[in-house]
Design an enzyme around this catalytic site. Structure first.
Site, PDB file in Angstrom:
ATOM      1  N   ASP A 156       0.961  -1.238  -0.080  1.00  0.00           N
ATOM      2  CA  ASP A 156      -0.022   0.012  -0.048  1.00  0.00           C
ATOM      3  C   ASP A 156       0.812   1.138   0.016  1.00  0.00           C
ATOM      4  O   ASP A 156       2.005   1.485   0.943  1.00  0.00           O
ATOM      5  CB  ASP A 156      -0.751  -0.051   1.273  1.00  0.00           C
ATOM      6  CG  ASP A 156      -1.989  -1.045   1.289  1.00  0.00           C
ATOM      7  OD1 ASP A 156      -2.001  -1.697   0.269  1.00  0.00           O
ATOM      8  OD2 ASP A 156      -2.528  -1.302   2.311  1.00  0.00           O
ATOM      9  N   ASP A 185     -13.345  -3.634  -1.266  1.00  0.00           N
ATOM     10  CA  ASP A 185     -12.857  -3.261   0.310  1.00  0.00           C
ATOM     11  C   ASP A 185     -14.087  -3.344   1.263  1.00  0.00           C
ATOM     12  O   ASP A 185     -14.567  -2.421   1.150  1.00  0.00           O
ATOM     13  CB  ASP A 185     -12.539  -1.944   0.295  1.00  0.00           C
ATOM     14  CG  ASP A 185     -11.472  -1.697  -0.458  1.00  0.00           C
ATOM     15  OD1 ASP A 185     -10.494  -2.632  -0.459  1.00  0.00           O
ATOM     16  OD2 ASP A 185     -11.138  -0.502  -1.293  1.00  0.00           O
TER      17      ASP A 185
HETATM   18  O1  1PR Z   1     -10.548   2.749  -5.001  1.00  0.00           O
HETATM   19  O2  1PR Z   1      -9.613   2.308  -7.155  1.00  0.00           O
HETATM   20  O3  1PR Z   1      -8.930   4.158  -5.982  1.00  0.00           O
HETATM   21  O4  1PR Z   1      -8.134   2.202  -5.357  1.00  0.00           O
HETATM   22  C1  1PR Z   1      -7.633   2.142  -4.051  1.00  0.00           C
HETATM   23  C2  1PR Z   1      -7.187   0.881  -3.592  1.00  0.00           C
HETATM   24  O5  1PR Z   1      -6.545   1.101  -2.437  1.00  0.00           O
HETATM   25  C3  1PR Z   1      -8.009  -0.182  -3.484  1.00  0.00           C
HETATM   26  O6  1PR Z   1      -7.535  -1.336  -4.070  1.00  0.00           O
HETATM   27  C4  1PR Z   1      -8.171  -0.448  -1.910  1.00  0.00           C
HETATM   28  O7  1PR Z   1      -8.142  -1.721  -1.470  1.00  0.00           O
HETATM   29  C5  1PR Z   1      -6.661   0.206  -1.449  1.00  0.00           C
HETATM   30  N1  1PR Z   1      -6.739   0.903  -0.146  1.00  0.00           N
HETATM   31  C6  1PR Z   1      -7.346   2.247  -0.163  1.00  0.00           C
HETATM   32  N2  1PR Z   1      -7.325   2.565   1.393  1.00  0.00           N
HETATM   33  C7  1PR Z   1      -6.630   1.767   1.926  1.00  0.00           C
HETATM   34  C8  1PR Z   1      -6.078   1.687   3.314  1.00  0.00           C
HETATM   35  O8  1PR Z   1      -5.489   0.799   3.991  1.00  0.00           O
HETATM   36  N3  1PR Z   1      -6.313   2.700   4.030  1.00  0.00           N
HETATM   37  N4  1PR Z   1      -5.481  -0.394   1.227  1.00  0.00           N
HETATM   38  C9  1PR Z   1      -6.307   0.665   0.901  1.00  0.00           C
HETATM   39  C10 1PR Z   1      -6.178  -1.453   1.024  1.00  0.00           C
HETATM   40  C11 1PR Z   1      -5.690  -3.656   1.900  1.00  0.00           C
HETATM   41  C12 1PR Z   1      -4.672  -4.516   1.452  1.00  0.00           C
HETATM   42  C13 1PR Z   1      -3.838  -5.119   2.396  1.00  0.00           C
HETATM   43  C14 1PR Z   1      -4.543  -6.195   2.762  1.00  0.00           C
HETATM   44  C15 1PR Z   1      -3.332  -7.269   3.709  1.00  0.00           C
HETATM   45  N5  1PR Z   1      -5.262  -2.471   1.893  1.00  0.00           N
HETATM   46  O9  1PR Z   1      -3.853  -3.764   0.174  1.00  0.00           O
HETATM   47  O10 1PR Z   1      -2.649  -5.245   1.646  1.00  0.00           O
HETATM   48  O11 1PR Z   1      -5.508  -5.933   3.584  1.00  0.00           O
HETATM   49  O12 1PR Z   1      -3.148  -6.620   4.577  1.00  0.00           O
HETATM   50  P1  1PR Z   1      -2.555  -7.364   6.213  1.00  0.00           P
HETATM   51  O13 1PR Z   1      -1.856  -8.609   5.467  1.00  0.00           O
HETATM   52  O14 1PR Z   1      -1.830  -6.643   6.793  1.00  0.00           O
HETATM   53  O15 1PR Z   1      -3.823  -7.677   6.819  1.00  0.00           O
HETATM   54  P2  1PR Z   1      -9.512   2.845  -5.759  1.00  0.00           P
END
Ligand code: 1PR
Length: 523
Positions: free
Chosen positions: A224, A379
């Protein structure tokens, strides 16, 4: 000197980087003359058969490619670069391929997920210089929904098993073509490219010959990425999507460095998510493009990029389609793009009107680059309900009751990085996106993200059983056993983790070592 036929679709940067790492120079075809005068030609086709044929015809390349193929000079076709050698494809009825080999290209008609995505082996059928230095047990990276069916079995170089035994490469004289992607197949792929380039190598058969191959479960490292308050582009990690600790954005390292480390450690894929992409416009966010360019110099496994992919009008009123955005990403080294927020809005529109417009980012990108290039990142978070009749969303009965003892729940899709909950549920979203042309689902879970509690198996089973495209299980991995659990108790094709890798609690290698003997993995 290697001549590379880039017809403008997909990621050719990785092929260039892989060839250059071998010390060769690459010339990109700019016109007919370059094809006719090439010493060795590589044709890395990606995307959709009909788009490729149209471009090749518009550029008048058909004749020159045929002339090159008949000249006996070395040719390597990759993926669509294999399929185009045949007469026709079910992907584009009525369109004619080059017809160098008699036979057709057919869609997989099997009970497994299609596209066939991931690392699978090869059953070697005849000797070739391509196999020099191989043990025969290696796995290579595939991503396709169609496979070739040659009439003349003598041209078959390898086969691979996925529901059926299909032809995964062909060779006739100096014309070699593979369904798998050497440029995405790590060190084995680089070795294959080297063997293609070194035309005086003797033909050989590796010491081990498999009679049946198996698709490996993929382990994906996710980064991320966002700019922190100091203006540095950092890999961060949320705790249920909250990436701030004591008010500051967590900084867990540099994107290019970490991607390189995970590649060396055995990651089967790397995903970059630009988590603030929904606010900014990606084409103004050049650092992400640079991250891809730099990473693809040394990382030869598939790269996925997500964040902010949508149609966009800038402050001066200039319109950019999502295709403009993704073509920059593909040119910079991405193999797949992932769509999050925009997918939710697209599905909401579809549910309202029931109309398939052909105009959404999912449809347009998959039409040009192929379904396999379009990942939908979901998400979701749990919403508990007392009775299944209470809501119209897709309800599941859960083993983990809610705070009021509720035994039913649904998974609410969110947009803008989990900030805004919507009415559509994750199961419906996945189904509609598949219908619109998505090739894979990246299934996050806000309740589990960053918790180390393990994957949400109920969510994964609910989505996986609703679609026939591959599903990446994500969020919550806290130890090796969680990876085993997700593969043993769901049909997910791959598992993604972030926090445990970034915090160095577990390495990708340790996960794979643990899984070996229990689950098919790539060494
Ligand atoms: O909505 O098309 O602009 O895409 C934004 C992208 O960014 C989406 O894929 C969304 O999942 C991701 N995202 C947005 N905000 C966050 C955040 O964390 N605040 N991250 C985010 C999503 C989830 C996974 C993470 C897993 C594993 N993070 O990327 O890597 O949950 O984590 P873990 O193994 O530590 O539990 P758009």
């Amino acid at each position: 000197m290697i001549t590379l036929l880039d017809y403008g679709a997909g990621n050719v940067r990785s092929v260039i980087n892989a060839v250059e790492i071998l010390g060769e120079r690459v010339k990109i075809v700019e016109g007919i003359e370059d094809i006719l005068s090439a010493e060795k030609l590589i044709f890395p086709g990606v995307g959709n058969f009909i788009s490729m044929i149209r471009i090749l015809r518009d550029k008048n390349y058909f004749g020159p490619i045929k002339e090159f193929l008949n000249s006996g000079r070395p040719f390597l076709g990759i993926c669509l670069g294999l399929q185009v050698l045949f007469e026709e494809s079910e992907e584009a009825p009525g369109a004619r391929g080059l017809g160098i080999f008699r036979g057709k290209v057919k869609r997989f008609d099997i009970d497994l997920s299609v596209p066939h995505i991931g690392w699978n082996g090869i059953n070697i059928k005849k000797p070739s210089r391509l196999f020099s230095g191989l043990s025969g047990l290696e796995k290579l990276y595939f991503v396709h929904s169609y496979h070739v069916v040659p009439e003349d079995r003598h041209v078959v170089l390898t086969t691979t098993d996925y529901g059926i035994e299909f032809v995964s490469s062909v060779q006739q004289g100096n014309v070699i073509a593979t369904q798998f992607h050497p440029e995405k197949s790590g060190k084995t792929g680089i070795q294959l490219l080297k063997n293609f380039i070194e035309t005086d190598l003797p033909k050989s058969i590796p010491p081990n010959i498999s009679s049946k191959t198996h698709l490996a479960k993929r382990i994906i490292a996710c980064l991320d990425v966002r700019t922190n308050d100091q203006g540095d582009l950092v890999v961060t990690k949320g705790d249920r999507y909250d990436v701030r600790e004591n008010g500051n954005v967590r900084n867990l390292g540099k994107p290019v460095e970490l991607a390189g480390k995970y590649y060396q450690d055995g990651a089967d894929e790397i995903a970059f998510l630009n988590i603030t992409g929904f606010r900014d416009f990606p084409l103004e966010d050049m650092p992400m493009l640079e991250v891809l360019k730099q990473t693809s110099l040394n990382v030869f496994v598939p790269l996925t990029i997500g964040g902010g992919i949508r149609d966009y009008t800038d402050k001066n009123g200039k319109y950019y389609s999502s295709l403009d955005v993704v073509s920059e990403y593909f040119r910079s080294g991405a193999d797949k793009i992932s769509i999050g927020s925009d997918a939710v809005l697209i599905v909401e529109d579809y549910l309202k009107t029931g109309k398939i417009t052909g105009q959404s980012s999912i449809e347009r990108i998959s039409q040009v680059y192929g379904n396999q290039a379009v990942v939908i990142s979901i998400d979701p978070k749990r919403v508990y309900v007392k009775s299944p009749a209470a809501v119209r969303q897709h309800i599941i009965e859960t083993e983990f009751p809610g705070p009021g003892g509720e035994t039913y729940c649904w998974y609410q899709c969110t947009i803008k990085g989990g900030r805004e909950g919507r009415e559509v549920d994750a199961v419906t979203l996945a189904k509609v996106c598949e219908k619109l042309g998505a090739g894979e689902i990246l299934l996050n879970c806000i309740d589990r993200d960053g918790t180390n509690m393990g994957f949400d198996l109920e969510l994964i089973n609910a989505v996986k059983s609703a679609v026939s495209i591959p599903v990446i299980a994500s969020s919550g991995a806290g130890c090796e056993a969680h990876f085993y659990e997700v593969f043993a108790r769901t049909q997910a094709e791959s598992a993604l983790a972030a926090g445990i890798f970034h915090r160095k609690e577990l390495s990708v290698k340790a996960v794979k070592d643990y899984l070996k003997g229990k689950v098919e993995v790539r060494n």
